[in-house]
Scaffold this active site. Structure first.
Site, PDB file in Angstrom:
ATOM      1  N   ARG A 202    -139.596 -43.066 -49.689  1.00  0.00           N
ATOM      2  CA  ARG A 202    -139.664 -42.295 -50.943  1.00  0.00           C
ATOM      3  C   ARG A 202    -138.567 -41.237 -51.026  1.00  0.00           C
ATOM      4  O   ARG A 202    -138.179 -40.834 -52.130  1.00  0.00           O
ATOM      5  CB  ARG A 202    -141.052 -41.696 -51.137  1.00  0.00           C
ATOM      6  CG  ARG A 202    -142.137 -42.785 -51.187  1.00  0.00           C
ATOM      7  CD  ARG A 202    -143.386 -42.384 -51.930  1.00  0.00           C
ATOM      8  NE  ARG A 202    -144.471 -43.309 -51.602  1.00  0.00           N
ATOM      9  CZ  ARG A 202    -144.650 -44.523 -52.147  1.00  0.00           C
ATOM     10  NH1 ARG A 202    -143.832 -44.951 -53.084  1.00  0.00           N
ATOM     11  NH2 ARG A 202    -145.654 -45.289 -51.774  1.00  0.00           N
TER      12      ARG A 202
ATOM     13  N   LYS B 118    -149.235 -50.909 -53.486  1.00  0.00           N
ATOM     14  CA  LYS B 118    -149.276 -50.989 -52.018  1.00  0.00           C
ATOM     15  C   LYS B 118    -150.698 -50.799 -51.509  1.00  0.00           C
ATOM     16  O   LYS B 118    -151.161 -51.551 -50.650  1.00  0.00           O
ATOM     17  CB  LYS B 118    -148.320 -49.933 -51.435  1.00  0.00           C
ATOM     18  CG  LYS B 118    -148.226 -49.953 -49.916  1.00  0.00           C
ATOM     19  CD  LYS B 118    -146.883 -49.439 -49.422  1.00  0.00           C
ATOM     20  CE  LYS B 118    -146.721 -47.937 -49.579  1.00  0.00           C
ATOM     21  NZ  LYS B 118    -147.567 -47.168 -48.634  1.00  0.00           N
TER      22      LYS B 118
ATOM     23  N   ARG C  96    -141.919 -34.095 -46.115  1.00  0.00           N
ATOM     24  CA  ARG C  96    -141.296 -34.265 -47.435  1.00  0.00           C
ATOM     25  C   ARG C  96    -140.922 -32.952 -48.099  1.00  0.00           C
ATOM     26  O   ARG C  96    -140.128 -32.960 -49.047  1.00  0.00           O
ATOM     27  CB  ARG C  96    -142.199 -35.113 -48.347  1.00  0.00           C
ATOM     28  CG  ARG C  96    -142.203 -36.564 -47.911  1.00  0.00           C
ATOM     29  CD  ARG C  96    -143.049 -37.454 -48.793  1.00  0.00           C
ATOM     30  NE  ARG C  96    -142.859 -38.842 -48.381  1.00  0.00           N
ATOM     31  CZ  ARG C  96    -143.664 -39.846 -48.700  1.00  0.00           C
ATOM     32  NH1 ARG C  96    -144.739 -39.611 -49.439  1.00  0.00           N
ATOM     33  NH2 ARG C  96    -143.404 -41.081 -48.312  1.00  0.00           N
TER      34      ARG C  96
ATOM     35  N   ARG D  95    -146.880 -39.242 -36.613  1.00  0.00           N
ATOM     36  CA  ARG D  95    -147.894 -38.854 -37.601  1.00  0.00           C
ATOM     37  C   ARG D  95    -149.274 -38.670 -36.961  1.00  0.00           C
ATOM     38  O   ARG D  95    -149.635 -39.387 -36.026  1.00  0.00           O
ATOM     39  CB  ARG D  95    -147.923 -39.892 -38.740  1.00  0.00           C
ATOM     40  CG  ARG D  95    -146.579 -39.941 -39.455  1.00  0.00           C
ATOM     41  CD  ARG D  95    -146.571 -40.898 -40.604  1.00  0.00           C
ATOM     42  NE  ARG D  95    -147.455 -40.455 -41.667  1.00  0.00           N
ATOM     43  CZ  ARG D  95    -147.744 -41.171 -42.737  1.00  0.00           C
ATOM     44  NH1 ARG D  95    -147.219 -42.375 -42.880  1.00  0.00           N
ATOM     45  NH2 ARG D  95    -148.536 -40.690 -43.661  1.00  0.00           N
TER      46      ARG D  95
ATOM     47  N   ASP E 100    -147.998 -39.078 -53.412  1.00  0.00           N
ATOM     48  CA  ASP E 100    -146.757 -39.746 -53.000  1.00  0.00           C
ATOM     49  C   ASP E 100    -145.608 -39.506 -53.977  1.00  0.00           C
ATOM     50  O   ASP E 100    -144.483 -39.945 -53.736  1.00  0.00           O
ATOM     51  CB  ASP E 100    -146.999 -41.255 -52.874  1.00  0.00           C
ATOM     52  CG  ASP E 100    -147.929 -41.590 -51.716  1.00  0.00           C
ATOM     53  OD1 ASP E 100    -148.000 -40.787 -50.752  1.00  0.00           O
ATOM     54  OD2 ASP E 100    -148.593 -42.640 -51.772  1.00  0.00           O
TER      55      ASP E 100
ATOM     56  N   SER F 214    -157.923 -37.084 -48.044  1.00  0.00           N
ATOM     57  CA  SER F 214    -157.164 -38.257 -47.599  1.00  0.00           C
ATOM     58  C   SER F 214    -157.940 -39.537 -47.865  1.00  0.00           C
ATOM     59  O   SER F 214    -159.019 -39.760 -47.321  1.00  0.00           O
ATOM     60  CB  SER F 214    -156.860 -38.153 -46.104  1.00  0.00           C
ATOM     61  OG  SER F 214    -156.441 -39.414 -45.613  1.00  0.00           O
TER      62      SER F 214
ATOM     63  N   ARG G 136    -155.429 -53.529 -48.995  1.00  0.00           N
ATOM     64  CA  ARG G 136    -156.879 -53.722 -49.000  1.00  0.00           C
ATOM     65  C   ARG G 136    -157.246 -55.163 -49.339  1.00  0.00           C
ATOM     66  O   ARG G 136    -158.248 -55.684 -48.836  1.00  0.00           O
ATOM     67  CB  ARG G 136    -157.523 -52.730 -49.984  1.00  0.00           C
ATOM     68  CG  ARG G 136    -157.511 -51.274 -49.426  1.00  0.00           C
ATOM     69  CD  ARG G 136    -157.663 -50.253 -50.532  1.00  0.00           C
ATOM     70  NE  ARG G 136    -157.826 -48.886 -50.068  1.00  0.00           N
ATOM     71  CZ  ARG G 136    -156.821 -48.063 -49.704  1.00  0.00           C
ATOM     72  NH1 ARG G 136    -155.556 -48.494 -49.716  1.00  0.00           N
ATOM     73  NH2 ARG G 136    -157.076 -46.826 -49.318  1.00  0.00           N
TER      74      ARG G 136
ATOM     75  N   GLN H 259    -156.947 -42.330 -46.858  1.00  0.00           N
ATOM     76  CA  GLN H 259    -156.875 -43.151 -45.641  1.00  0.00           C
ATOM     77  C   GLN H 259    -158.033 -42.821 -44.709  1.00  0.00           C
ATOM     78  O   GLN H 259    -158.647 -43.714 -44.125  1.00  0.00           O
ATOM     79  CB  GLN H 259    -155.536 -42.931 -44.939  1.00  0.00           C
ATOM     80  CG  GLN H 259    -154.376 -43.503 -45.737  1.00  0.00           C
ATOM     81  CD  GLN H 259    -153.029 -43.257 -45.097  1.00  0.00           C
ATOM     82  OE1 GLN H 259    -152.930 -42.584 -44.071  1.00  0.00           O
ATOM     83  NE2 GLN H 259    -151.981 -43.780 -45.699  1.00  0.00           N
TER      84      GLN H 259
ATOM     85  N   GLY I  21    -148.567 -45.965 -42.215  1.00  0.00           N
ATOM     86  CA  GLY I  21    -149.736 -45.145 -41.914  1.00  0.00           C
ATOM     87  C   GLY I  21    -151.005 -45.756 -42.475  1.00  0.00           C
ATOM     88  O   GLY I  21    -152.075 -45.684 -41.853  1.00  0.00           O
TER      89      GLY I  21
HETATM   90  C1  S3P Z   1    -152.948 -44.194 -49.225  1.00  0.00           C
HETATM   91  C2  S3P Z   1    -153.372 -42.894 -49.160  1.00  0.00           C
HETATM   92  C3  S3P Z   1    -152.459 -41.739 -49.163  1.00  0.00           C
HETATM   93  C4  S3P Z   1    -151.040 -42.118 -49.583  1.00  0.00           C
HETATM   94  C5  S3P Z   1    -150.585 -43.402 -48.939  1.00  0.00           C
HETATM   95  C6  S3P Z   1    -151.516 -44.545 -49.299  1.00  0.00           C
HETATM   96  C7  S3P Z   1    -153.945 -45.269 -49.230  1.00  0.00           C
HETATM   97  O1  S3P Z   1    -152.407 -41.210 -47.855  1.00  0.00           O
HETATM   98  O2  S3P Z   1    -150.156 -41.088 -49.260  1.00  0.00           O
HETATM   99  O3  S3P Z   1    -149.284 -43.729 -49.350  1.00  0.00           O
HETATM  100  O4  S3P Z   1    -153.600 -46.434 -49.530  1.00  0.00           O
HETATM  101  O5  S3P Z   1    -155.123 -45.004 -48.931  1.00  0.00           O
HETATM  102  P1  S3P Z   1    -153.389 -40.044 -47.332  1.00  0.00           P
HETATM  103  O6  S3P Z   1    -154.744 -40.613 -47.227  1.00  0.00           O
HETATM  104  O7  S3P Z   1    -152.827 -39.660 -45.990  1.00  0.00           O
HETATM  105  O8  S3P Z   1    -153.268 -38.942 -48.338  1.00  0.00           O
END
Ligand code: S3P
Length: 442
Positions: A402, A22, A355, A123, A324, A168, A27, A170, A95
Site C-alpha cells: 500500500r 482480499k 505506515r 508483526r 488500510d 482488529s 475467507r 483478524q 498477516g
Molecule cells: C483484515 C483486517 C485488517 C486489515 C487487513 C485485512 C481482514 O487487519 O488491515 O488488511 O481481512 O480481516 P487488522 O485486523 O489487523 O486491523
C-alpha cells in the site's frame, strides 16, 4: 527489487474493474476448505497473499484448483478435518493468512509452523496468541511474539468469551474460526465494529452465528456468538471488487485534473467505506451507480471526478472502516487545500510497515509538508498544485504494497515523478495495478 518512476500521465477516464476483495478471497478459501463438497468462487483475488492461504489449506488437506475461465473450485474436508501439514507454512507477506489460520488450527489436534517475509516476521502475533491460548492452544513464538512460530492446537478446545483489546477483524476472526471446531458457544465482544466478512460468510456457509448489540461500559458493543462444532455447507461465492484496491484509483481520479472515471463492481460493505465518507467530506465527487447486492455484500459502480479537495480533521472513530486506506488518504491530503489532521492511528504502526513513519518519510521525499505525531499525521496540502516529486533517492516501501501504490498515485500528481524503490510487493494484493493504471490514464 524492480524500482519504478511514476509520473504525471494526464486524466483518468473510462471504466475499470479492480480485482476481488482480499479479505473475502482469503475467507472463501478457508471456509470452502472446511465445508464438505464443492465451493465455487468467481472474482477471486489471485494475489500472493491469497495464494499463500490456498497453499496452506492444500497442505492441510483441501483440494483447491483454478479452472480455465478463472473460477476456483474448492473441495473441503469438513470442520475438524484439517490434516497436519508436513512442512512449515510460508505466509509470505500476509498477516491475514497467518492470524486466521492460527485460529483454525487452534482447535484441531495438529501442529504447524508459520514463517513469513521480513515484514511479516516483525508483526505482533501476541494479539492472537493470547485468546487462542485461553482456548487451549500452545505456542512457541520468536522474541516479542513474532514469526517463525509453532502452534499446537487443542482438541477439544475450550469456548471463551473474549473482549477485543484492539479493534482488529483478524483477531475477531481468529477466535471465531477457532470456535468453529470448539464444542459450545465461543463469544467475541467488539467495542468498536470492524469488517464483518467472517460473520456474513460463516452465516452463508451455514454456521450458527449470532450477532447482537449489548450495552458495554462505554456504549453499545457488538457481541458475536458462534456455536461449535459447526457443520459448514459448500457455497457459490462471487467476490466483489476490493474497495481497498479501488481506493488508489479513487484518489488518483480525484487529484488528477480532467479525470472522470468509473470503477465497476466495488464492494461497499459499511465496515469498509470510511475512505469514501472522508473524501466526500473533503469535497470529493464520488457517486454510487447501479447499487446492488453481490454474494451478500453491497456493491456499486463508483463514478469519480476530479475535485478540489479541502483539508479536514479526520474523526478517529472512522479509522476501523478505512484502516488500510490511510496511506492513500495521506496522498489526497497532500494535494488538498489547507491542513488535514489525523489521530488515533496507532494500529498503522503494526501493518505491513509502520505506515505513519514510512508515509511521512515518503511524502516528505516527494516534497509534501508533513508532521508525524505519535498517533497520526498532520499534512499541509498544496491546494492542488503538483508535488515537486522525488529526485536522487527513491521512496522506501519497506515490503508494503500500500505504500508502493499510494506513492504511485502521488507520482501522478507530481512535477518530476515519484520513484518507488520496489514495486514487487504490489503483487500481494493487486497484481494488475500497473496495467490498470496505464489503461485508466490512456
Ligand atoms: C483484515 C483486517 C485488517 C486489515 C487487513 C485485512 C481482514 O487487519 O488491515 O488488511 O481481512 O480481516 P487488522 O485486523 O489487523 O486491523
Amino acid at each position: 527489487m524492480p524500482a519504478h518512476r511514476f509520473t504525471s500521465q494526464g486524466p483518468l477516464n473510462g471504466r475499470i474493474r479492480v480485482p476481488g476483495d482480499k479479505s473475502i478471497s482469503h475467507r472463501s478459501i478457508m471456509f470452502g476448505a472446511l465445508a464438505v463438497g464443492e465451493t465455487r468462487v468467481t472474482g477471486m483475488l489471485e494475489g500472493e497473499d491469497v495464494m499463500a492461504t490456498a497453499a496452506a489449506m492444500r497442505a492441510m488437506g483441501a483440494s483447491i484448483t483454478r479452472e480455465d475461465d478463472g473460477t476456483w473450485s474448492i473441495h473441503g474436508m469438513g470442520v475438524g478435518g484439517l490434516l497436519q501439514p508436513e512442512a512449515p507454512l510460508d505466509m509470505g507477506n500476509s498477516g491475514t493468512s497467518t492470524r486466521l489460520l492460527m485460529g483454525l488450527i487452534a482447535s484441531h489436534a495438529i501442529s504447524a509452523t508459520f514463517t513469513g517475509d521480513a515484514s511479516l516476521s516483525k508483526r505482533p502475533m501476541g494479539r492472537v496468541i493470547d485468546p487462542l491460548s485461553l482456548m487451549g492452544a500452545s505456542f512457541e513464538a520468536s522474541e516479542g511474539g513474532t514469526l517463525p512460530l509453532t502452534i499446537q492446537g487443542a482438541y477439544p478446545a475450550v469456548p471463551i468469551t473474549y473482549r477485543l483489546p484492539v479493534a482488529s477483524a483478524q483477531v475477531k476472526s481468529a477466535v471465531l474460526l477457532a470456535g468453529l471446531n470448539t464444542p459450545g458457544v465461543t463469544t467475541v465482544i467488539e467495542p468498536v465494529p470492524t469488517r464483518d466478512h467472517s460473520e456474513r460468510m460463516l452465516r452463508g456457509f451455514g454456521a450458527q452465528i449470532e450477532v447482537g448489540e449489548e450495552d458495554g461500559a462505554n456504549g453499545p458493543e457488538r457481541v458475536i456468538r458462534i456455536q461449535g462444532p459447526a457443520d459448514l455447507k459448500p457455497c457459490d461465492i462471487d467476490v466483489p471488487g476490493d474497495p481497498s484496491s479501488a481506493a488508489f484509483f479513487i484518489v488518483a481520479a480525484l487529484i488528477t485534473p480532467g479525470s472522470d472515471l468509473v470503477i465497476e463492481n466495488v464492494g461497499l460493505n459499511p465496515t469498509r467505506t470510511g475512505l469514501i465518507a472522508v473524501l466526500r467530506q473533503m469535497g470529493g465527487q464520488i457517486e454510487e451507480l447501479n447499487a446492488r447486492e453481490v454474494g451478500g455484500e453491497p456493491v456499486a459502480d463508483l463514478r469519480v471526478r476530479h475535485s478540489n479537495l479541502t483539508g479536514i480533521v479526520v474523526d478517529p472513530a472512522i479509522a476501523p472502516a478505512m484502516i488500510d486506506e490511510f496511506p492513500v488518504l495521506f496522498v489526497a491530503a497532500a494535494l488538498a487545500q489547507g491542513t488535514t489532521t489525523t489521530s488515533g492511528l496507532d494500529e498503522l504502526r503494526v501493518k505491513e510497515s509502520d505506515r505513519l513513519s514510512v508515509m511521512a518519510a515518503a511524502l516528505e521525499l516527494a516534497g509534501a509538508r508533513v508532521e508525524e505525531r505519535e498517533d497520526g499525521l498532520v499534512i499541509e496540502g498544496t491546494g492542488g498544485a503538483p508535488l515537486p516529486g522525488t529526485s536522487a533517492n527513491p521512496v522506501a516501501t519497506h515490503l508494503d504494497h500500500r505504500i508502493a501504490m499510494s506513492m504511485a498515485v502521488a507520482g501522478l500528481a507530481s512535477k518530476n515523478g515519484v520513484e518507488v524503490d520496489d514495486t514487487a510487493p504490489i503483487q500481494t494484493s493487486f497484481p494488475n495495478f500497473m496495467t490498470l493504471l496505464a489503461e485508466a490514464c490512456a
